[in-house]
Design a protein around this motif. Structure first.
Motif, PDB file in Angstrom:
ATOM      1  N   TYR A 220      42.525  56.106  33.279  1.00 57.06           N
ATOM      2  CA  TYR A 220      42.984  57.263  34.046  1.00 57.06           C
ATOM      3  C   TYR A 220      44.443  57.080  34.419  1.00 57.06           C
ATOM      4  O   TYR A 220      44.995  55.994  34.296  1.00 57.06           O
TER       5      TYR A 220
ATOM      6  N   THR B 154      50.226  43.882  43.160  1.00 55.08           N
ATOM      7  CA  THR B 154      50.575  42.478  43.397  1.00 55.08           C
ATOM      8  C   THR B 154      52.003  42.313  43.922  1.00 55.08           C
ATOM      9  O   THR B 154      52.235  41.627  44.925  1.00 55.08           O
TER      10      THR B 154
ATOM     11  N   GLY C 256      46.195  35.598  41.768  1.00 55.31           N
ATOM     12  CA  GLY C 256      45.367  36.711  42.239  1.00 55.31           C
ATOM     13  C   GLY C 256      44.694  37.440  41.107  1.00 55.31           C
ATOM     14  O   GLY C 256      44.753  37.021  39.944  1.00 55.31           O
TER      15      GLY C 256
ATOM     16  N   ARG D 267      48.008  39.261  28.681  1.00 52.89           N
ATOM     17  CA  ARG D 267      48.119  40.196  29.805  1.00 52.89           C
ATOM     18  C   ARG D 267      49.303  41.146  29.611  1.00 52.89           C
ATOM     19  O   ARG D 267      50.249  40.844  28.908  1.00 52.89           O
TER      20      ARG D 267
ATOM     21  N   GLU E 100      45.182  38.359  46.564  1.00 47.07           N
ATOM     22  CA  GLU E 100      46.302  37.482  46.223  1.00 47.07           C
ATOM     23  C   GLU E 100      46.299  36.300  47.188  1.00 47.07           C
ATOM     24  O   GLU E 100      46.117  36.485  48.387  1.00 47.07           O
TER      25      GLU E 100
ATOM     26  N   GLU F 171      50.616  49.038  40.199  1.00 43.96           N
ATOM     27  CA  GLU F 171      49.772  47.894  40.545  1.00 43.96           C
ATOM     28  C   GLU F 171      50.217  47.447  41.929  1.00 43.96           C
ATOM     29  O   GLU F 171      51.200  47.961  42.456  1.00 43.96           O
TER      30      GLU F 171
ATOM     31  N   TYR G 174      54.762  38.841  34.850  1.00 42.80           N
ATOM     32  CA  TYR G 174      55.044  37.843  35.883  1.00 42.80           C
ATOM     33  C   TYR G 174      54.176  36.585  35.822  1.00 42.80           C
ATOM     34  O   TYR G 174      54.316  35.696  36.645  1.00 42.80           O
ATOM     35  N   TYR G 175      53.280  36.507  34.854  1.00 35.26           N
ATOM     36  CA  TYR G 175      52.318  35.398  34.864  1.00 35.26           C
ATOM     37  C   TYR G 175      52.860  34.084  34.305  1.00 35.26           C
ATOM     38  O   TYR G 175      53.757  34.058  33.473  1.00 35.26           O
TER      39      TYR G 175
ATOM     40  N   GLU H 131      49.177  56.660  31.398  1.00 35.58           N
ATOM     41  CA  GLU H 131      48.604  56.258  30.112  1.00 35.58           C
ATOM     42  C   GLU H 131      47.927  57.455  29.479  1.00 35.58           C
ATOM     43  O   GLU H 131      47.714  58.484  30.133  1.00 35.58           O
TER      44      GLU H 131
ATOM     45  N   ARG I 268      49.354  55.059  36.552  1.00 46.57           N
ATOM     46  CA  ARG I 268      50.008  54.721  35.282  1.00 46.57           C
ATOM     47  C   ARG I 268      49.855  55.912  34.355  1.00 46.57           C
ATOM     48  O   ARG I 268      48.747  56.423  34.179  1.00 46.57           O
TER      49      ARG I 268
ATOM     50  N   ALA J 145      38.550  45.742  29.782  1.00 47.93           N
ATOM     51  CA  ALA J 145      38.825  44.780  30.846  1.00 47.93           C
ATOM     52  C   ALA J 145      38.447  45.403  32.184  1.00 47.93           C
ATOM     53  O   ALA J 145      38.995  46.428  32.578  1.00 47.93           O
ATOM     54  N   VAL J 146      37.487  44.777  32.846  1.00 52.96           N
ATOM     55  CA  VAL J 146      37.070  45.276  34.153  1.00 52.96           C
ATOM     56  C   VAL J 146      37.970  44.671  35.232  1.00 52.96           C
ATOM     57  O   VAL J 146      38.183  45.237  36.285  1.00 52.96           O
TER      58      VAL J 146
ATOM     59  N   GLN K  16      41.934  50.155  42.303  1.00 53.24           N
ATOM     60  CA  GLN K  16      41.717  48.707  42.143  1.00 53.24           C
ATOM     61  C   GLN K  16      41.284  48.082  43.460  1.00 53.24           C
ATOM     62  O   GLN K  16      41.686  48.535  44.536  1.00 53.24           O
TER      63      GLN K  16
HETATM   64  P1  HAM Z   1      45.920  44.876  35.216  1.00 52.68           P
HETATM   65  O1  HAM Z   1      45.226  44.104  34.160  1.00 52.68           O
HETATM   66  O2  HAM Z   1      47.070  45.707  34.802  1.00 52.68           O
HETATM   67  O3  HAM Z   1      46.365  43.819  36.306  1.00 52.68           O
HETATM   68  O4  HAM Z   1      44.877  45.804  35.966  1.00 52.68           O
HETATM   69  C1  HAM Z   1      43.701  45.254  36.538  1.00 52.68           C
HETATM   70  C2  HAM Z   1      42.511  46.143  36.263  1.00 52.68           C
HETATM   71  O5  HAM Z   1      42.786  47.487  36.657  1.00 52.68           O
HETATM   72  C3  HAM Z   1      42.148  46.270  34.784  1.00 52.68           C
HETATM   73  O6  HAM Z   1      41.363  45.187  34.371  1.00 52.68           O
HETATM   74  C4  HAM Z   1      41.359  47.563  34.783  1.00 52.68           C
HETATM   75  O7  HAM Z   1      40.013  47.340  35.191  1.00 52.68           O
HETATM   76  C5  HAM Z   1      42.059  48.386  35.838  1.00 52.68           C
HETATM   77  N1  HAM Z   1      42.966  49.362  35.197  1.00 52.68           N
HETATM   78  C6  HAM Z   1      44.222  49.159  34.772  1.00 52.68           C
HETATM   79  N2  HAM Z   1      44.752  50.288  34.252  1.00 52.68           N
HETATM   80  C7  HAM Z   1      43.795  51.233  34.350  1.00 52.68           C
HETATM   81  C8  HAM Z   1      43.718  52.633  34.000  1.00 52.68           C
HETATM   82  N3  HAM Z   1      44.746  53.290  33.465  1.00 52.68           N
HETATM   83  N4  HAM Z   1      42.545  53.279  34.243  1.00 52.68           N
HETATM   84  C9  HAM Z   1      41.497  52.642  34.807  1.00 52.68           C
HETATM   85  N5  HAM Z   1      41.527  51.346  35.172  1.00 52.68           N
HETATM   86  C10 HAM Z   1      42.649  50.645  34.951  1.00 52.68           C
HETATM   87  C11 HAM Z   1      47.009  44.116  37.459  1.00 52.68           C
HETATM   88  O8  HAM Z   1      47.163  45.228  37.881  1.00 52.68           O
HETATM   89  C12 HAM Z   1      47.468  42.887  38.229  1.00 52.68           C
HETATM   90  N6  HAM Z   1      48.176  43.343  39.454  1.00 52.68           N
HETATM   91  C13 HAM Z   1      46.300  41.995  38.567  1.00 52.68           C
HETATM   92  C14 HAM Z   1      46.701  40.780  39.321  1.00 52.68           C
HETATM   93  C15 HAM Z   1      46.593  40.587  40.657  1.00 52.68           C
HETATM   94  N7  HAM Z   1      47.260  39.686  38.815  1.00 52.68           N
HETATM   95  C16 HAM Z   1      47.497  38.835  39.787  1.00 52.68           C
HETATM   96  N8  HAM Z   1      47.128  39.370  40.909  1.00 52.68           N
END
Ligand code: HAM
Length: 433
Positions: A122, A84, A302, A257, A131, A82, A261-262, A115, A113, A279-280, A127
């Motif tokens: 994926y 952030t 963010g 979540r 922020e 990620e 860190y939230y 996963e 990731r 989750a989009v 993304q």
């Molecule tokens: P997150 O919920 O881990 O948050 O990821 C944000 C978005 O990335 C998810 O809602 C999803 O749409 C997409 N996403 C996550 N993992 C995958 C995956 N394996 N494949 C496809 N799409 C994925 C964050 O990453 C935080 N940094 C958000 C944030 C910013 N919070 C504060 N500032």
């Protein structure tokens, strides 16, 4: 020998898809700019220690999903899961937080990731995110959420997505809540699913998120976080601002979540199905993050949206995909030296004029010489995806003229080779019904 395949969970993006990606990236950048967010680009590789503690040692991301390795020099590195934490690191390193706050930054790029790959999930995904640093007041939480809504409206998917919000309270309130949850789930440990059982001590909050029906029933009766006065007031303000902006939302105490860190406001925008990866977009406030990576106390808030998931929603909503770029093929009927040079000259003039207008609005190609006649040339141009063809022969060379044919309906016009603007206007003009 069979063709070497890409890494599982990682996809090639080819021209049939990249046009839609570009259009979405451009729309997102315009949207963020309208709110005063400016772009930051951080490295794809970071020191592992940047993520391990801040995302949470007991989260799935850190425990199972990081592409972490030791490089040739013995450094522990990780492909960013990620952005952030890295954006906060970069802003602190550059002192952006010392300018009058908030520092507003946006980014887009690949995240990694490990996963289990499936539809919408994926191992390399992408993304957009933003922020805001140095702004503790609830207006920023609302601004970030409204900016998401604006982006989704621009994408034509606003009506498909549901906004879910929750208040995680302060770090201290969360710690107290965690203790109560631990005690509660310990008392029910034999009735929890296996994954949740393993989380009781280290990450009991995550059990609230379980998709197992029996665990869900137990979680429904778990002690709720009791936000203190200040936390409750912050969250109430955010809700009032969202109400004033006529933005509908659901409150869900189970929204915790996947990253640690939230604090206070957290939110997700969900697609209309109950797959796990619905989750989009997700985000929230992280007021302790800057300090935890060695910076000064600095409030932050963010979000990040998954590009693949957003595009899937756009497709489901039949949001118009970008029209193909008009494409002119400049072919010589007989590829002798003089005619070939003439065709090349026309193509180069048109490219220069198109680029001077700032545009990748017309694509100009030259087919390989194959000695074919006009009919075959036209067929081949059409097969190659061209929308127009300029066929030049000895007559055109003598008169320094060119005839452009629109392949969709056969309409054609003759131009002097100097009339590049007229030619580009003809090629770029939309087809009349
Ligand atoms: P997150 O919920 O881990 O948050 O990821 C944000 C978005 O990335 C998810 O809602 C999803 O749409 C997409 N996403 C996550 N993992 C995958 C995956 N394996 N494949 C496809 N799409 C994925 C964050 O990453 C935080 N940094 C958000 C944030 C910013 N919070 C504060 N500032």
């Amino acid at each position: 020998m069979s063709l070497i395949q890409p890494v599982r969970g990682m996809r090639d993006l080819l021209p049939s898809e990249t046009a839609a990606w570009r259009a979405l990236e451009a729309a997102a950048a315009r949207c963020f700019a309208a709110y005063g967010y400016r772009e930051a680009r951080t490295p794809v590789l970071e020191k592992t220690e940047l993520f391990a503690r801040q995302l949470g040692e007991h989260t799935d991301v850190v425990q199972k999903e990081m592409y972490a390795f030791t490089d040739g020099g013995g450094e522990n590195l990780t492909l960013r899961p990620e952005a952030t934490v890295a954006v906060v690191r970069a802003a602190l390193a550059a002192g952006l937080h010392r300018a009058p706050p908030p520092a507003r930054l946006f980014y887009s790029g690949a995240m990694f990731r490990r996963e289990r790959p499936q539809k919408g999930r994926y191992r390399q995904f992408h993304q957009f995110g933003a922020e805001a640093l140095g702004a503790p007041a609830p207006e920023i939480d609302a601004e970030i959420i409204l900016m998401c809504r604006r982006l989704f409206a621009m994408c034509g998917v606003e009506d498909r997505l549901t906004l879910v919000i929750n208040n995680l309270g302060s770090a201290e309130e969360r710690a107290a809540h965690r203790g109560k949850l631990r005690d509660y789930f310990r008392a029910h440990i034999n009735d929890l699913d296996e994954a949740s059982r393993a989380r009781v001590d280290d990450n009991p909050l995550r059990i609230l998120d379980s998709k197992n029906a029996q665990t869900q029933a137990i979680a429904a009766a778990a002690p709720r976080l009791a936000p203190g006065k200040e936390s409750a007031a912050h969250f109430d303000s955010v809700k009032r601002l969202l109400d004033a902006a006529k933005l509908r939302y659901e409150e869900d105490a189970a929204l915790v979540r996947g990253l640690d860190y939230y604090n206070l406001t957290v939110f997700e925008w969900r697609a209309p199905d109950d797959r796990r990866q619905n989750a989009v977009c997700g985000g929230g406030r992280y007021d302790g993050l800057a300090e935890s990576i060695g910076g000064p106390p600095l409030a932050g808030c963010g979000f990040a949206a998954g590009v693949e998931r957003l595009l899937a929603e756009m497709e489901a909503a039949n949001s118009p995909t970008p029209k193909p770029t008009p494409s002119l093929q400049v072919a010589a009927i007989d590829e002798g030296d003089a005619l070939g040079a003439f065709a090349l000259n026309i193509a180069e003039r048109l490219r220069a004029a198109s680029l001077a207008r700032g545009g990748d609005d017309v694509e100009i190609t030259r087919p390989p010489a194959d000695g074919g006649g006009a009919g075959r040339r036209i067929k081949k141009a059409s097969g190659a995806g061209a929308t127009h063809i300029a066929l030049v022969g000895e007559d055109e060379l003598r008169a320094r003229e060119v005839t452009i044919k629109r392949l969709a309906d056969g309409a054609q016009e003759k131009f002097a080779v100097e009339d590049v603007d007229e030619i580009l206007a003809f090629v770029g003009a939309p087809l009349r019904d």
